[in-house]
Design a protein around this motif. Structure first.
Motif, mmCIF file in Angstrom:
data_model
loop_
_atom_site.group_PDB
_atom_site.id
_atom_site.type_symbol
_atom_site.label_atom_id
_atom_site.label_comp_id
_atom_site.label_asym_id
_atom_site.label_seq_id
_atom_site.Cartn_x
_atom_site.Cartn_y
_atom_site.Cartn_z
ATOM 1 N N ASP A 1 -4.666 -34.210 -44.114
ATOM 2 C CA ASP A 1 -3.258 -34.463 -43.804
ATOM 3 C C ASP A 1 -2.489 -33.159 -43.765
ATOM 4 O O ASP A 1 -2.649 -32.314 -44.637
ATOM 5 C CB ASP A 1 -2.654 -35.354 -44.889
ATOM 6 C CG ASP A 1 -2.689 -36.816 -44.480
ATOM 7 O OD1 ASP A 1 -2.651 -37.083 -43.274
ATOM 8 O OD2 ASP A 1 -2.761 -37.677 -45.371
ATOM 9 N N PHE A 2 -1.678 -33.023 -42.751
ATOM 10 C CA PHE A 2 -0.731 -31.907 -42.716
ATOM 11 C C PHE A 2 0.548 -32.452 -42.111
ATOM 12 O O PHE A 2 0.547 -32.873 -40.955
ATOM 13 C CB PHE A 2 -1.281 -30.732 -41.904
ATOM 14 C CG PHE A 2 -0.427 -29.492 -42.000
ATOM 15 C CD1 PHE A 2 -0.736 -28.488 -42.904
ATOM 16 C CD2 PHE A 2 0.712 -29.371 -41.218
ATOM 17 C CE1 PHE A 2 0.068 -27.364 -43.007
ATOM 18 C CE2 PHE A 2 1.522 -28.248 -41.324
ATOM 19 C CZ PHE A 2 1.186 -27.247 -42.215
ATOM 20 N N ALA A 3 1.605 -32.433 -42.901
ATOM 21 C CA ALA A 3 2.904 -32.940 -42.456
ATOM 22 C C ALA A 3 2.777 -34.330 -41.827
ATOM 23 O O ALA A 3 3.287 -34.570 -40.739
ATOM 24 C CB ALA A 3 3.568 -31.960 -41.507
ATOM 25 N N CYS A 4 2.047 -35.226 -42.543
ATOM 26 C CA CYS A 4 1.909 -36.622 -42.116
ATOM 27 C C CYS A 4 1.157 -36.793 -40.805
ATOM 28 O O CYS A 4 1.276 -37.835 -40.172
ATOM 29 C CB CYS A 4 3.264 -37.319 -42.044
ATOM 30 S SG CYS A 4 4.091 -37.380 -43.633
ATOM 31 N N LYS A 5 0.430 -35.782 -40.394
ATOM 32 C CA LYS A 5 -0.457 -35.967 -39.256
ATOM 33 C C LYS A 5 -1.869 -35.735 -39.762
ATOM 34 O O LYS A 5 -2.094 -34.929 -40.651
ATOM 35 C CB LYS A 5 -0.116 -34.989 -38.125
ATOM 36 C CG LYS A 5 1.193 -35.353 -37.461
ATOM 37 C CD LYS A 5 1.382 -34.669 -36.128
ATOM 38 C CE LYS A 5 2.765 -35.035 -35.593
ATOM 39 N NZ LYS A 5 3.113 -34.394 -34.369
ATOM 40 N N ARG A 6 -2.813 -36.461 -39.165
ATOM 41 C CA ARG A 6 -4.191 -36.366 -39.621
ATOM 42 C C ARG A 6 -4.955 -35.365 -38.767
ATOM 43 O O ARG A 6 -4.799 -35.324 -37.564
ATOM 44 C CB ARG A 6 -4.871 -37.736 -39.526
ATOM 45 C CG ARG A 6 -4.012 -38.851 -40.124
ATOM 46 C CD ARG A 6 -4.840 -39.762 -40.957
ATOM 47 N NE ARG A 6 -5.261 -39.074 -42.176
ATOM 48 C CZ ARG A 6 -6.198 -39.514 -42.986
ATOM 49 N NH1 ARG A 6 -6.853 -40.610 -42.701
ATOM 50 N NH2 ARG A 6 -6.500 -38.860 -44.083
ATOM 51 N N PHE A 7 -5.729 -34.568 -39.433
ATOM 52 C CA PHE A 7 -6.521 -33.559 -38.740
ATOM 53 C C PHE A 7 -7.989 -33.718 -39.078
ATOM 54 O O PHE A 7 -8.341 -33.954 -40.218
ATOM 55 C CB PHE A 7 -6.078 -32.161 -39.149
ATOM 56 C CG PHE A 7 -4.781 -31.752 -38.554
ATOM 57 C CD1 PHE A 7 -4.739 -31.169 -37.305
ATOM 58 C CD2 PHE A 7 -3.600 -31.957 -39.238
ATOM 59 C CE1 PHE A 7 -3.534 -30.783 -36.756
ATOM 60 C CE2 PHE A 7 -2.395 -31.579 -38.694
ATOM 61 C CZ PHE A 7 -2.360 -30.994 -37.444
ATOM 62 N N ASP A 8 -8.780 -33.551 -38.076
ATOM 63 C CA ASP A 8 -10.212 -33.506 -38.256
ATOM 64 C C ASP A 8 -10.572 -32.018 -38.349
ATOM 65 O O ASP A 8 -10.037 -31.205 -37.598
ATOM 66 C CB ASP A 8 -10.845 -34.154 -37.019
ATOM 67 C CG ASP A 8 -12.330 -34.117 -37.082
ATOM 68 O OD1 ASP A 8 -12.890 -34.736 -37.992
ATOM 69 O OD2 ASP A 8 -12.937 -33.445 -36.227
ATOM 70 N N LEU A 9 -11.443 -31.671 -39.254
ATOM 71 C CA LEU A 9 -11.799 -30.267 -39.450
ATOM 72 C C LEU A 9 -12.346 -29.645 -38.159
ATOM 73 O O LEU A 9 -11.988 -28.518 -37.796
ATOM 74 C CB LEU A 9 -12.830 -30.159 -40.586
ATOM 75 C CG LEU A 9 -12.750 -28.892 -41.422
ATOM 76 C CD1 LEU A 9 -11.336 -28.567 -41.811
ATOM 77 C CD2 LEU A 9 -13.625 -29.012 -42.646
ATOM 78 N N ASP A 10 -13.183 -30.376 -37.469
ATOM 79 C CA ASP A 10 -13.736 -29.905 -36.195
ATOM 80 C C ASP A 10 -12.631 -29.584 -35.188
ATOM 81 O O ASP A 10 -12.678 -28.579 -34.481
ATOM 82 C CB ASP A 10 -14.663 -30.972 -35.584
ATOM 83 C CG ASP A 10 -16.081 -30.858 -36.143
ATOM 84 O OD1 ASP A 10 -16.307 -30.032 -37.047
ATOM 85 O OD2 ASP A 10 -16.959 -31.605 -35.687
ATOM 86 N N GLU A 11 -11.661 -30.460 -35.153
ATOM 87 C CA GLU A 11 -10.508 -30.288 -34.252
ATOM 88 C C GLU A 11 -9.775 -28.983 -34.548
ATOM 89 O O GLU A 11 -9.357 -28.265 -33.638
ATOM 90 C CB GLU A 11 -9.507 -31.410 -34.524
ATOM 91 C CG GLU A 11 -9.324 -32.453 -33.469
ATOM 92 C CD GLU A 11 -8.367 -33.506 -33.996
ATOM 93 O OE1 GLU A 11 -7.146 -33.275 -33.943
ATOM 94 O OE2 GLU A 11 -8.840 -34.556 -34.501
#
Lengths: 114, 114
Positions: A3-13
């Motif tokens: 999570d970063f600022a309520c958005k989800r991130f995939d590590l690969d992304e």
């Protein structure tokens, strides 16, 4: 997922975006992992089934981003070719962290002007 | 708009998410800006047209997040009420930056285990 600022991130992304790689280039990037030997773009092309031009473009980008190390191999009939190897994981991690810190700095600068 | 790992962020979104505010609470938060005087939840309710319960909940959250300062006002007929004021913008910015650094640290930790 992160999570970063309520958005989800995939590590690969994050890694893919950080190095400015396309989907195909990211596939080639991942194919380098766990291989300790130097190899030519032709070998990578065979291994990944991507055409040589795509591999060459990907490798150029990755070399410029500091992901790959390169060495020159002299050919017996004269001339030379380049061979590439991925840096160790610790170094790749440090590169990714640097990118993240750059993004964070930009966000902070924007907040200072908020 | 800010870029972070190829996703676009709105500064308001970051602040709202960082403090865990709902859309309504964020509206109340913004209504505090530029006002230098202390005020009661009733006054805020009148000003923002949000009902008192919503305002009280928002103010509680913002006070706990360190966004608001509070003072006790004694009533002539006995008892007291609380009055609230927003901290200055520099302090709010520092709070937001702290949140961002916490997020960044989480991302970095995940990269270390990547």
């Amino acid at each position: 997922m992160i999570d970063f600022a309520c958005k989800r991130f995939d590590l690969d992304e994050i890694v893919k975006c950080g190095f400015g790689l396309t989907k195909g280039e990211f596939f080639i990037f991942k194919n380098f992992f766990g291989r300790d030997n130097f190899c030519t773009t032709e070998e990578i092309s065979k291994r990944t089934k991507f055409n040589l031009t795509t591999v060459q473009k990907a490798v150029k980008k990755m070399y410029e981003e500091g992901i790959l190390v390169r060495r020159q191999k002299n050919l017996s009939k004269g001339g030379y070719i380049f061979e590439y190897k991925i840096k160790n994981k610790r170094e790749i991690r440090d590169l990714v962290k640097k990118l993240i810190n750059k993004w964070t700095k930009t966000v902070e600068e924007r907040i200072d002007r908020w």
